[in-house]
Structure formats: structure tokens, C-alpha cells
Design a protein around this motif. Structure first.
Motif, mmCIF file in Angstrom:
data_model
loop_
_atom_site.group_PDB
_atom_site.id
_atom_site.type_symbol
_atom_site.label_atom_id
_atom_site.label_comp_id
_atom_site.label_asym_id
_atom_site.label_seq_id
_atom_site.Cartn_x
_atom_site.Cartn_y
_atom_site.Cartn_z
ATOM 1 N N THR A 1 0.888 -1.006 0.109
ATOM 2 C CA THR A 1 0.012 -0.081 0.028
ATOM 3 C C THR A 1 0.967 1.245 -0.126
ATOM 4 O O THR A 1 1.812 1.348 0.670
ATOM 5 N N ALA A 2 0.780 2.065 -0.794
ATOM 6 C CA ALA A 2 1.357 3.608 -1.013
ATOM 7 C C ALA A 2 0.287 4.483 -0.583
ATOM 8 O O ALA A 2 -0.872 4.573 -1.218
ATOM 9 N N GLU A 3 0.485 5.373 0.291
ATOM 10 C CA GLU A 3 -0.233 6.538 0.822
ATOM 11 C C GLU A 3 0.326 8.024 0.716
ATOM 12 O O GLU A 3 1.522 8.041 0.929
ATOM 13 N N LEU A 4 -0.350 8.906 0.356
ATOM 14 C CA LEU A 4 0.151 10.411 0.185
ATOM 15 C C LEU A 4 -0.513 10.901 1.552
ATOM 16 O O LEU A 4 -1.750 10.725 1.881
ATOM 17 N N VAL A 5 0.430 11.553 2.416
ATOM 18 C CA VAL A 5 -0.027 12.054 3.779
ATOM 19 C C VAL A 5 0.231 13.616 3.856
ATOM 20 O O VAL A 5 1.461 14.056 3.531
ATOM 21 N N ASP A 6 -0.805 14.465 3.819
ATOM 22 C CA ASP A 6 -0.603 15.787 3.902
ATOM 23 C C ASP A 6 -0.447 16.516 5.285
ATOM 24 O O ASP A 6 -0.320 15.931 6.311
ATOM 25 N N THR A 7 0.018 17.824 5.255
ATOM 26 C CA THR A 7 0.149 18.438 6.442
ATOM 27 C C THR A 7 -1.064 18.421 7.382
ATOM 28 O O THR A 7 -0.602 18.434 8.995
ATOM 29 N N GLY A 8 -2.164 18.196 7.124
ATOM 30 C CA GLY A 8 -3.282 17.949 8.101
ATOM 31 C C GLY A 8 -3.354 16.738 8.438
ATOM 32 O O GLY A 8 -4.548 16.332 8.926
ATOM 33 N N PRO B 1 4.323 -10.019 -6.689
ATOM 34 C CA PRO B 1 4.927 -11.424 -6.428
ATOM 35 C C PRO B 1 6.406 -11.661 -5.925
ATOM 36 O O PRO B 1 7.062 -10.608 -6.199
ATOM 37 N N ILE B 2 6.715 -12.874 -5.743
ATOM 38 C CA ILE B 2 8.135 -13.154 -5.545
ATOM 39 C C ILE B 2 8.960 -12.399 -6.764
ATOM 40 O O ILE B 2 8.929 -12.731 -7.719
ATOM 41 N N GLY B 3 10.049 -11.761 -6.149
ATOM 42 C CA GLY B 3 11.144 -10.981 -7.364
ATOM 43 C C GLY B 3 10.063 -10.125 -8.216
ATOM 44 O O GLY B 3 10.960 -9.853 -9.131
ATOM 45 N N GLY B 4 9.091 -9.813 -7.899
ATOM 46 C CA GLY B 4 8.394 -8.888 -9.056
ATOM 47 C C GLY B 4 8.587 -7.401 -8.711
ATOM 48 O O GLY B 4 8.973 -7.095 -7.533
ATOM 49 N N ALA B 5 8.330 -6.562 -9.473
ATOM 50 C CA ALA B 5 8.485 -5.277 -9.495
ATOM 51 C C ALA B 5 6.940 -4.349 -9.682
ATOM 52 O O ALA B 5 6.242 -4.994 -10.686
ATOM 53 N N LEU B 6 6.487 -3.255 -9.190
ATOM 54 C CA LEU B 6 5.191 -2.627 -9.331
ATOM 55 C C LEU B 6 5.864 -1.171 -9.857
ATOM 56 O O LEU B 6 6.567 -0.556 -8.783
ATOM 57 N N VAL B 7 5.532 -0.550 -10.890
ATOM 58 C CA VAL B 7 5.642 0.659 -10.980
ATOM 59 C C VAL B 7 4.232 1.602 -10.869
ATOM 60 O O VAL B 7 3.325 1.474 -11.518
ATOM 61 N N VAL B 8 4.249 2.247 -9.698
ATOM 62 C CA VAL B 8 3.311 2.835 -9.053
ATOM 63 C C VAL B 8 2.946 4.328 -9.858
ATOM 64 O O VAL B 8 1.846 4.730 -10.148
ATOM 65 N N VAL B 9 3.786 4.971 -10.101
ATOM 66 C CA VAL B 9 3.924 6.396 -10.557
ATOM 67 C C VAL B 9 4.954 6.065 -11.608
ATOM 68 O O VAL B 9 6.324 5.923 -11.452
ATOM 69 N N GLY B 10 4.664 6.538 -12.929
ATOM 70 C CA GLY B 10 5.741 6.691 -13.972
ATOM 71 C C GLY B 10 5.018 6.965 -15.331
ATOM 72 O O GLY B 10 3.675 6.764 -15.536
ATOM 73 N N GLY B 11 5.695 7.014 -16.318
ATOM 74 C CA GLY B 11 5.147 7.255 -17.728
ATOM 75 C C GLY B 11 4.423 8.527 -17.652
ATOM 76 O O GLY B 11 5.055 9.641 -17.334
ATOM 77 N N ASP B 12 3.311 8.642 -18.114
ATOM 78 C CA ASP B 12 2.440 10.033 -18.208
ATOM 79 C C ASP B 12 1.855 10.337 -16.581
ATOM 80 O O ASP B 12 1.528 11.474 -16.515
ATOM 81 N N GLN B 13 1.795 9.496 -15.865
ATOM 82 C CA GLN B 13 1.187 9.874 -14.431
ATOM 83 C C GLN B 13 2.181 10.438 -13.593
ATOM 84 O O GLN B 13 3.598 9.907 -13.507
ATOM 85 N N LYS B 14 1.973 11.410 -12.899
ATOM 86 C CA LYS B 14 2.795 12.174 -11.912
ATOM 87 C C LYS B 14 1.847 12.506 -10.787
ATOM 88 O O LYS B 14 0.514 12.434 -10.816
ATOM 89 N N ILE B 15 2.401 12.815 -9.688
ATOM 90 C CA ILE B 15 1.809 13.115 -8.240
ATOM 91 C C ILE B 15 2.365 14.479 -7.825
ATOM 92 O O ILE B 15 3.662 14.400 -7.831
ATOM 93 N N VAL B 16 1.863 15.370 -7.577
ATOM 94 C CA VAL B 16 2.376 16.653 -7.144
ATOM 95 C C VAL B 16 2.139 16.713 -5.625
ATOM 96 O O VAL B 16 1.109 16.469 -5.096
ATOM 97 N N LEU B 17 3.351 17.187 -4.966
ATOM 98 C CA LEU B 17 3.404 17.209 -3.523
ATOM 99 C C LEU B 17 3.630 18.510 -3.084
ATOM 100 O O LEU B 17 4.285 19.237 -3.737
ATOM 101 N N GLU B 18 3.033 19.003 -1.926
ATOM 102 C CA GLU B 18 3.148 20.428 -1.482
ATOM 103 C C GLU B 18 3.894 20.453 -0.130
ATOM 104 O O GLU B 18 4.261 19.137 0.515
ATOM 105 N N THR B 19 4.293 21.455 0.368
ATOM 106 C CA THR B 19 4.709 21.543 1.434
ATOM 107 C C THR B 19 4.146 20.701 2.777
ATOM 108 O O THR B 19 3.202 20.462 2.921
#
Length: 111
Positions: A49-56, A69-87
Motif C-alpha cells: 500500500t502506498a499513501e500520500l499524507v498531507d500536513t493535516g 509476486p516473488i521477485g516482482g516489481a510494481l511501477v506505481v507512478v511513471g510514464g504519463d502519471q505524475k503526483i504533485v506534493l506540496e509543503t
């Protein structure tokens, strides 16, 4: 404005929520996540599980209980998807098993 590419990583993430690279967006900074990859380094399948936590302390799940899976990888963000984080924002990851997941987060900081 300065633009700086950086990478943050955490190894052997387990059942306790772990802030990736102990990274929290600093004051007067905006950060764009341009990549977030996870790999299973254990001998058993896990879920992550991946979560974004903000200042509140609001928690928004990016992905919840995704199978890795065993030895597997998961790209959660990449390619055309981006996530903006604030202070004050940060990303945390939890696995279903102890010491089982490595995470790399590639970011662009704008200051």
C-alpha cells in the motif's frame, strides 16, 4: 526557481508505514513525483500500500493492497502519471510482510 532532480529510497520495508527516504517536502518547495517503483525482495508474495499524507494528516491511498509476486516489481507512478506534493507532504509505504519491499521514488523539486 530552481529545478532539481532527486531520488529517495527505502529498503526492507515491512508492516510499519515507512516514509520513503524520510522525505517530506520542505518549505517554499513543490515536488513532483515522476517515478515510484517497488520490488519484492522476500521469498513470498506480498501486498503493498502506498499513501500520500498531507500536513493535516489526511491520508490518501495511491494504491492499496496491490499484489507483488516473488521477485516482482510494481511501477506505481511513471510514464504519463505524475503526483504533485506540496509543503509538508510525504509518501509512505506498507507491506504485508516484514522486511519485504524496496522502494525508489524519483522526484523533481521546484524551489
Amino acid at each position: 526557481m530552481a529545478n532539481t532532480f532527486k531520488r529517495k529510497f527505502s529498503a526492507n520495508i515491512g508492516t510499519s508505514a515507512t516514509t520513503i527516504g524520510a522525505y517530506t517536502v520542505g518549505a517554499s518547495t513543490a515536488t513532483t513525483i515522476i517515478g515510484l517503483s517497488m520490488s519484492n525482495v522476500s521469498a513470498s508474495p506480498v501486498t503493498v500500500t502506498a499513501e500520500l499524507v498531507d500536513t493535516g494528516a489526511n491520508v490518501t491511498r495511491i494504491i492499496k493492497d496491490a499484489p507483488l509476486p516473488i521477485g516482482g516489481a510494481l511501477v506505481v507512478v511513471g510514464g504519463d502519471q505524475k503526483i504533485v506534493l506540496e509543503t509538508g507532504d510525504f509518501i509512505r509505504v506498507t507491506s504485508s510482510a516484514a522486511s519485504s519491499v524496496d522502494v525508489i521514488m524519483s522526484i523533481l523539486e521546484i524551489t
